[in-house]
Scaffold this motif. Structure first.
Motif, mmCIF file in Angstrom:
data_model
loop_
_atom_site.group_PDB
_atom_site.id
_atom_site.type_symbol
_atom_site.label_atom_id
_atom_site.label_comp_id
_atom_site.label_asym_id
_atom_site.label_seq_id
_atom_site.Cartn_x
_atom_site.Cartn_y
_atom_site.Cartn_z
ATOM 1 N N GLY A 170 0.789 -1.217 0.000
ATOM 2 C CA GLY A 170 0.000 0.000 0.000
ATOM 3 C C GLY A 170 0.820 1.265 0.000
ATOM 4 N N ALA A 171 2.142 1.159 -0.260
ATOM 5 C CA ALA A 171 3.030 2.324 -0.187
ATOM 6 C C ALA A 171 3.324 2.897 -1.565
ATOM 7 N N LEU A 172 3.515 4.214 -1.573
ATOM 8 C CA LEU A 172 3.945 4.956 -2.755
ATOM 9 C C LEU A 172 5.386 5.393 -2.544
ATOM 10 N N TYR A 173 6.240 5.172 -3.551
ATOM 11 C CA TYR A 173 7.649 5.537 -3.462
ATOM 12 C C TYR A 173 8.035 6.448 -4.624
ATOM 13 N N HIS A 174 8.729 7.528 -4.304
ATOM 14 C CA HIS A 174 9.282 8.416 -5.321
ATOM 15 C C HIS A 174 10.733 8.039 -5.604
ATOM 16 N N ALA A 175 11.229 8.471 -6.767
ATOM 17 C CA ALA A 175 12.645 8.288 -7.126
ATOM 18 C C ALA A 175 13.155 9.581 -7.725
ATOM 19 N N LEU A 215 4.163 20.817 -24.404
ATOM 20 C CA LEU A 215 3.648 20.893 -23.039
ATOM 21 C C LEU A 215 4.680 20.365 -22.049
ATOM 22 N N ILE A 216 5.260 19.228 -22.370
ATOM 23 C CA ILE A 216 6.258 18.630 -21.474
ATOM 24 C C ILE A 216 7.460 19.550 -21.319
ATOM 25 N N MET A 217 7.930 20.113 -22.418
ATOM 26 C CA MET A 217 9.134 20.936 -22.383
ATOM 27 C C MET A 217 8.903 22.306 -21.750
ATOM 28 N N ALA A 218 7.647 22.681 -21.525
ATOM 29 C CA ALA A 218 7.334 23.982 -20.937
ATOM 30 C C ALA A 218 6.912 23.882 -19.480
ATOM 31 N N SER A 219 6.880 22.668 -18.931
ATOM 32 C CA SER A 219 6.302 22.451 -17.609
ATOM 33 C C SER A 219 7.360 22.095 -16.573
ATOM 34 N N SER A 220 6.951 22.142 -15.313
ATOM 35 C CA SER A 220 7.797 21.734 -14.199
ATOM 36 C C SER A 220 7.183 20.522 -13.515
ATOM 37 N N SER A 221 8.055 19.680 -12.938
ATOM 38 C CA SER A 221 7.584 18.511 -12.194
ATOM 39 C C SER A 221 8.681 18.123 -11.205
ATOM 40 N N ARG A 222 8.549 18.620 -9.986
ATOM 41 C CA ARG A 222 9.599 18.443 -8.982
ATOM 42 C C ARG A 222 9.087 17.582 -7.834
ATOM 43 N N CYS A 223 9.939 16.663 -7.370
ATOM 44 C CA CYS A 223 9.510 15.776 -6.296
ATOM 45 C C CYS A 223 10.633 15.554 -5.289
ATOM 46 N N ARG A 224 10.252 15.030 -4.126
ATOM 47 C CA ARG A 224 11.171 14.595 -3.081
ATOM 48 C C ARG A 224 10.823 13.157 -2.704
ATOM 49 N N ALA A 225 11.751 12.458 -2.060
ATOM 50 C CA ALA A 225 11.550 11.028 -1.807
ATOM 51 C C ALA A 225 11.886 10.637 -0.373
ATOM 52 N N PRO A 226 11.308 11.290 0.636
ATOM 53 C CA PRO A 226 11.674 10.945 2.013
ATOM 54 C C PRO A 226 11.297 9.522 2.419
ATOM 55 N N ARG A 227 10.094 9.046 2.019
ATOM 56 C CA ARG A 227 9.726 7.679 2.393
ATOM 57 C C ARG A 227 10.649 6.663 1.732
ATOM 58 N N THR A 228 10.949 6.874 0.462
ATOM 59 C CA THR A 228 11.800 5.935 -0.266
ATOM 60 C C THR A 228 13.163 5.802 0.404
ATOM 61 N N ARG A 229 13.746 6.915 0.788
ATOM 62 C CA ARG A 229 15.063 6.887 1.427
ATOM 63 C C ARG A 229 14.977 6.298 2.831
ATOM 64 N N ARG A 230 13.933 6.651 3.565
ATOM 65 C CA ARG A 230 13.820 6.213 4.961
ATOM 66 C C ARG A 230 13.459 4.730 5.050
#
Length: 248
Positions: A170-175, A215-230
């Motif tokens: 049931g977990a979501l992980y970012h990279a 659209l892709i080249m004009a947009s931003s998409s920034r994330c962090r991954a605290p659960r993945t690292r922890r």
């Protein structure tokens, strides 16, 4: 090891049957939304009450921000709320479907990487090279300060290994390993090819990359991954996209 020829259209029954026999299923297909939803319904039905594992590969496009080449300070960790990009609404619904299936006596996880780069790169770097072929200059949209979090393909595959080994159902992980504005990518390509850089408006961007590419080249998409690292102890090995990146 017994290979099975699978297909989400012509050989869907064989694909689901193979999934039912496996201990773990990783869904990483690039299907259209309706097909993806139907396939996940079939996979969840096949694996329910089995205790087996289903891992769904998504992406940070679900919280893409249309900034027209401008900087955005917004970045999202795994549990942060966000406004879903309308074109990715079906993908977000698919994520939710997979995570909710953890209640059906199966182990489910969603992995949401940033912009993936590395050998065979088909992402922003290759698109900047494409712009040189089309215009003679390495192009970015607007100011070129829109930024995607990025991660090397080798680090993504290691994350899958760690998630399968000790991930929580049931977990979501970012990279994410680093961040690079598109203008910096254009400058890197310009240095490689000995050409100039140029900002373009969204209309010209559509001529270069098509409407979706623009659209892709004009947009931003920034994330962090605290659960993945922890939880998983994941640390990226490749963080400097500009230094390591080579011509696709």
């Amino acid at each position: 090891m017994t290979p099975v020829a699978g297909d989400l259209e012509a050989r869907l029954p064989e694909t689901i049957a193979a999934a039912r026999l496996a201990d773990t299923v990783v869904y990483a297909a690039a299907a259209d939304p309706a097909q993806e939803t139907a396939t996940l319904d079939d996979l969840i039905q096949a694996l329910a009450d089995s205790g087996k594992t289903l891992v769904f590969l998504s992406g940070t496009g679900v919280f893409l921000q249309r900034t027209a080449g401008s900087w955005s300070e917004a970045g999202f960790a795994e549990d942060d709320p966000f406004t879903v990009e309308p074109l990715a609404a079906a993908r977000k619904a698919a994520e939710d479907k997979v995570l909710a299936a953890a209640s059906r006596d199966m182990r489910t996880m969603v992995i949401r990487p940033g912009l993936i780069w590395g050998p065979g790169d088909h992402g922003h770097l290759s698109m900047v090279y494409q712009s040189v072929a089309a215009t003679g200059a390495a192009c970015y949209v607007g100011e070129g300060l829109n930024t995607y979090s990025h991660v090397h393909i080798d680090d993504v595959t290691r994350l899958f290994t760690l998630a399968l080994d000790k991930g929580t159902s049931g977990a979501l992980y970012h990279a994410v390993a680093g961040e690079t504005p598109n203008r910096w990518l254009a400058e890197r390509v310009a240095d490689d090819l000995g050409c100039g850089t140029r900002g373009v408006d969204e209309a010209e961007a559509a001529e270069i990359w098509g409407e979706f590419g623009a659209l892709i080249m004009a947009s931003s998409s920034r994330c962090r991954a605290p659960r993945t690292r922890r939880q998983l102890g994941w640390e990226p090995h490749h963080s400097d996209m500009l230094t390591i990146a080579t011509r696709p």
